[in-house]
Scaffold this motif. Structure first.
Motif, PDB file in Angstrom:
ATOM      1  N   LYS A  37      64.423 -12.046 -11.175  1.00  0.00           N
ATOM      2  CA  LYS A  37      64.005 -12.546 -12.480  1.00  0.00           C
ATOM      3  C   LYS A  37      62.700 -13.333 -12.315  1.00  0.00           C
ATOM      4  CE  LYS A  37      68.873 -13.182 -13.786  1.00  0.00           C
ATOM      5  NZ  LYS A  37      69.908 -14.178 -14.183  1.00  0.00           N
ATOM      6  N   LEU A  38      61.733 -13.032 -13.164  1.00  0.00           N
ATOM      7  CA  LEU A  38      60.419 -13.672 -13.067  1.00  0.00           C
ATOM      8  C   LEU A  38      60.035 -14.304 -14.398  1.00  0.00           C
ATOM      9  CD1 LEU A  38      58.494 -10.881 -11.112  1.00  0.00           C
ATOM     10  CD2 LEU A  38      59.529 -12.947 -10.168  1.00  0.00           C
ATOM     11  N   THR A  39      59.432 -15.477 -14.331  1.00  0.00           N
ATOM     12  CA  THR A  39      58.804 -16.107 -15.485  1.00  0.00           C
ATOM     13  C   THR A  39      57.355 -16.407 -15.116  1.00  0.00           C
ATOM     14  OG1 THR A  39      59.490 -18.326 -14.782  1.00  0.00           O
ATOM     15  CG2 THR A  39      60.972 -17.126 -16.269  1.00  0.00           C
ATOM     16  N   SER A  40      56.551 -16.809 -16.097  1.00  0.00           N
ATOM     17  CA  SER A  40      55.128 -17.049 -15.829  1.00  0.00           C
ATOM     18  C   SER A  40      54.717 -18.463 -16.180  1.00  0.00           C
ATOM     19  CB  SER A  40      54.261 -16.055 -16.600  1.00  0.00           C
ATOM     20  OG  SER A  40      54.315 -16.320 -17.986  1.00  0.00           O
ATOM     21  N   ASP A  41      53.659 -18.897 -15.514  1.00  0.00           N
ATOM     22  CA  ASP A  41      53.043 -20.192 -15.764  1.00  0.00           C
ATOM     23  C   ASP A  41      51.621 -20.079 -15.234  1.00  0.00           C
ATOM     24  OD1 ASP A  41      52.675 -22.786 -16.489  1.00  0.00           O
ATOM     25  OD2 ASP A  41      53.743 -23.660 -14.789  1.00  0.00           O
ATOM     26  N   ILE A  42      50.752 -20.963 -15.656  1.00  0.00           N
ATOM     27  CA  ILE A  42      49.381 -20.984 -15.132  1.00  0.00           C
ATOM     28  C   ILE A  42      49.055 -22.406 -14.718  1.00  0.00           C
ATOM     29  CG2 ILE A  42      46.937 -20.541 -15.580  1.00  0.00           C
ATOM     30  CD1 ILE A  42      47.728 -18.505 -17.657  1.00  0.00           C
ATOM     31  N   ALA A  43      48.640 -22.568 -13.476  1.00  0.00           N
ATOM     32  CA  ALA A  43      48.275 -23.895 -12.986  1.00  0.00           C
ATOM     33  C   ALA A  43      47.048 -24.406 -13.737  1.00  0.00           C
ATOM     34  CB  ALA A  43      47.988 -23.840 -11.492  1.00  0.00           C
ATOM     35  N   ALA A  44      47.048 -25.694 -14.055  1.00  0.00           N
ATOM     36  CA  ALA A  44      45.937 -26.297 -14.803  1.00  0.00           C
ATOM     37  C   ALA A  44      44.774 -26.561 -13.858  1.00  0.00           C
ATOM     38  CB  ALA A  44      46.386 -27.579 -15.478  1.00  0.00           C
ATOM     39  N   THR A  45      44.057 -25.484 -13.513  1.00  0.00           N
ATOM     40  CA  THR A  45      42.972 -25.608 -12.529  1.00  0.00           C
ATOM     41  C   THR A  45      41.606 -25.773 -13.170  1.00  0.00           C
ATOM     42  OG1 THR A  45      42.897 -23.186 -12.440  1.00  0.00           O
ATOM     43  CG2 THR A  45      44.182 -24.313 -10.738  1.00  0.00           C
ATOM     44  N   SER A  47      38.851 -27.833 -15.482  1.00  0.00           N
ATOM     45  CA  SER A  47      38.598 -29.252 -15.772  1.00  0.00           C
ATOM     46  C   SER A  47      38.781 -29.561 -17.247  1.00  0.00           C
ATOM     47  CB  SER A  47      37.185 -29.625 -15.328  1.00  0.00           C
ATOM     48  OG  SER A  47      36.220 -28.807 -15.978  1.00  0.00           O
ATOM     49  N   ILE A  48      38.520 -28.578 -18.116  1.00  0.00           N
ATOM     50  CA  ILE A  48      38.687 -28.775 -19.558  1.00  0.00           C
ATOM     51  C   ILE A  48      39.729 -27.769 -20.031  1.00  0.00           C
ATOM     52  CG2 ILE A  48      37.562 -28.790 -21.813  1.00  0.00           C
ATOM     53  CD1 ILE A  48      34.928 -29.264 -20.386  1.00  0.00           C
ATOM     54  N   ALA A  49      40.828 -28.266 -20.525  1.00  0.00           N
ATOM     55  CA  ALA A  49      41.916 -27.378 -20.939  1.00  0.00           C
ATOM     56  C   ALA A  49      41.875 -27.144 -22.441  1.00  0.00           C
ATOM     57  CB  ALA A  49      43.262 -27.973 -20.547  1.00  0.00           C
ATOM     58  N   SER A  50      42.203 -25.916 -22.836  1.00  0.00           N
ATOM     59  CA  SER A  50      42.358 -25.581 -24.252  1.00  0.00           C
ATOM     60  C   SER A  50      43.578 -24.674 -24.367  1.00  0.00           C
ATOM     61  CB  SER A  50      41.098 -24.881 -24.777  1.00  0.00           C
ATOM     62  OG  SER A  50      41.032 -23.566 -24.286  1.00  0.00           O
ATOM     63  N   PRO A  51      44.082 -24.469 -25.564  1.00  0.00           N
ATOM     64  CA  PRO A  51      45.312 -23.697 -25.697  1.00  0.00           C
ATOM     65  C   PRO A  51      45.193 -22.225 -25.329  1.00  0.00           C
ATOM     66  CG  PRO A  51      44.872 -25.028 -27.659  1.00  0.00           C
ATOM     67  CD  PRO A  51      43.640 -25.043 -26.830  1.00  0.00           C
ATOM     68  N   THR A  52      43.968 -21.698 -25.213  1.00  0.00           N
ATOM     69  CA  THR A  52      43.795 -20.259 -25.036  1.00  0.00           C
ATOM     70  C   THR A  52      44.012 -19.844 -23.582  1.00  0.00           C
ATOM     71  OG1 THR A  52      42.098 -20.405 -26.758  1.00  0.00           O
ATOM     72  CG2 THR A  52      42.322 -18.304 -25.611  1.00  0.00           C
ATOM     73  N   GLN A  53      45.223 -19.480 -23.250  1.00  0.00           N
ATOM     74  CA  GLN A  53      45.632 -18.978 -21.931  1.00  0.00           C
ATOM     75  C   GLN A  53      45.174 -19.881 -20.783  1.00  0.00           C
ATOM     76  OE1 GLN A  53      46.378 -14.596 -21.273  1.00  0.00           O
ATOM     77  NE2 GLN A  53      44.678 -14.814 -19.873  1.00  0.00           N
ATOM     78  N   ASP A  54      45.174 -21.163 -21.004  1.00  0.00           N
ATOM     79  CA  ASP A  54      44.857 -22.077 -19.907  1.00  0.00           C
ATOM     80  C   ASP A  54      46.102 -22.426 -19.099  1.00  0.00           C
ATOM     81  OD1 ASP A  54      42.182 -22.138 -20.229  1.00  0.00           O
ATOM     82  OD2 ASP A  54      42.022 -24.262 -20.662  1.00  0.00           O
ATOM     83  N   THR A  55      47.240 -22.521 -19.759  1.00  0.00           N
ATOM     84  CA  THR A  55      48.464 -22.902 -19.056  1.00  0.00           C
ATOM     85  C   THR A  55      49.597 -21.892 -19.237  1.00  0.00           C
ATOM     86  OG1 THR A  55      49.209 -24.220 -20.955  1.00  0.00           O
ATOM     87  CG2 THR A  55      47.945 -25.357 -19.237  1.00  0.00           C
ATOM     88  N   GLN A  56      49.365 -20.837 -20.026  1.00  0.00           N
ATOM     89  CA  GLN A  56      50.392 -19.819 -20.221  1.00  0.00           C
ATOM     90  C   GLN A  56      49.755 -18.510 -20.683  1.00  0.00           C
ATOM     91  OE1 GLN A  56      53.193 -18.182 -19.391  1.00  0.00           O
ATOM     92  NE2 GLN A  56      54.089 -20.245 -19.582  1.00  0.00           N
ATOM     93  N   LEU A  57      50.314 -17.391 -20.215  1.00  0.00           N
ATOM     94  CA  LEU A  57      49.835 -16.081 -20.626  1.00  0.00           C
ATOM     95  C   LEU A  57      50.043 -15.879 -22.125  1.00  0.00           C
ATOM     96  CD1 LEU A  57      51.262 -13.935 -17.713  1.00  0.00           C
ATOM     97  CD2 LEU A  57      48.845 -14.009 -18.348  1.00  0.00           C
ATOM     98  N   GLU A  58      49.063 -15.248 -22.750  1.00  0.00           N
ATOM     99  CA  GLU A  58      49.200 -14.910 -24.161  1.00  0.00           C
ATOM    100  C   GLU A  58      50.210 -13.765 -24.325  1.00  0.00           C
ATOM    101  OE1 GLU A  58      47.802 -16.141 -27.023  1.00  0.00           O
ATOM    102  OE2 GLU A  58      46.937 -17.794 -25.880  1.00  0.00           O
ATOM    103  N   SER A  59      50.813 -13.693 -25.474  1.00  0.00           N
ATOM    104  CA  SER A  59      51.794 -12.648 -25.767  1.00  0.00           C
ATOM    105  C   SER A  59      51.155 -11.260 -25.668  1.00  0.00           C
ATOM    106  CB  SER A  59      52.365 -12.855 -27.171  1.00  0.00           C
ATOM    107  OG  SER A  59      53.279 -11.833 -27.502  1.00  0.00           O
ATOM    108  N   GLY A  60      51.870 -10.342 -25.015  1.00  0.00           N
ATOM    109  CA  GLY A  60      51.406  -8.966 -24.887  1.00  0.00           C
ATOM    110  C   GLY A  60      50.595  -8.680 -23.643  1.00  0.00           C
TER     111      GLY A  60
END
Length: 257
Positions: A37-45, A47-60
């Motif tokens: 079983k696999l889930t996804s995450d994105i490391a906050a690498t 310097s400036i974070a925004s909601p657009t696939q910075d910390t999680q894959l977009e749907s699809g």
């Protein structure tokens, strides 16, 4: 005649018992299999974070996963011992990954790799081995969300993965840079700035990444202009091939419509 009938009945019973025993063994083995079983995450690498696939894959978004049986714990030879090849999974935007196929843990540990991006090669699940290198190219028109997020090259690797009922989190790392643009009014009003066309010029669009460890080479290809994703009246962002802590040759060109 009576003896012959007795022999036939005995053989029939014996065969039936063997079949029942085989079915019971198959059922027991299936019950012991542990699904991967696999889930996804994105490391906050960034310097400036925004909601657009910075910390999680977009749907699809599509993710490809490979797994090799480790010869010894923590090591893998990707030229052999392939266990899973190009497992295609789809993100739902909330960290869940789905697939039409299921895979199960082997008795030994696994080394696993997952990638996401706009690759020059198409992968076929079950047939495509992990390549030594993958070629990724950013989209020139990133004004749509689909083109922006597929331009985002992501990589994950984990050794020593063993069977358990808990999901393994694919903690992706961004392998490219994001440039954020904020227009300041100055002699223009915010509404006038909203009518401007913003373009990134002189961007080299392609990189090669070592698929076994995630090392990204220098950008190459003919320089292109990129239309960034608009995030508001005066805010834009784009994925470019400038790796962290290195000078980017891109420049901003804009004109009033």
């Amino acid at each position: 005649m009576i003896m012959k009938t007795s022999i036939i009945k005995t053989l029939t019973v014996t065969v039936a018992l063997i079949l029942l025993a085989a079915c019971a063994e198959d059922t027991r083995q299936q019950q012991e299999l542990v699904p991967i079983k696999l889930t996804s995450d994105i490391a906050a690498t960034r310097s400036i974070a925004s909601p657009t696939q910075d910390t999680q894959l977009e749907s699809g978004e599509k993710v490809y996963v490979w797994a090799n049986i480790e010869a010894t714990s923590g090591t893998a030879d990707w030229t052999q011992n392939a266990y899973i090849q190009a497992w295609e999974m789809t993100a739902d935007g909330s960290g869940n990954l789905s697939s039409s196929n299921a895979y199960y843990y082997p008795p030994t540990s696994l080394s696993m790799v997952a990638i996401h991006g706009n690759f020059s090669t198409s992968f076929v699940e079950g047939l495509s081995p992990l390549p030594d290198f993958v070629t990724h190219t950013v989209k020139t028109d990133q004004s749509t969300l689909a083109n922006y997020v597929v331009s985002d090259l992501l990589y994950w690797k984990q050794n020593g993965v063993t069977g358990n009922n808990n999901p393994i989190t694919i903690a992706f790392n961004h392998k490219l840079s994001k440039i954020e643009i904020h227009l300041v009014a100055g002699d223009y009003t915010e509404n006038e700035l909203d009518q401007m066309t913003v373009t990134l010029c002189n961007v080299l669009p392609t990189v090669s990444m070592d698929a076994t460890d995630g090392t990204v080479g220098q950008a190459y290809g003919s320089a292109v202009s990129i239309t960034p994703l608009k995030k508001g009246k005066v805010d834009y962002e784009a994925i470019i091939q400038g790796t962290y802590n290195k000078m980017c040759a891109a420049r901003i060109c804009y004109v009033v419509v």
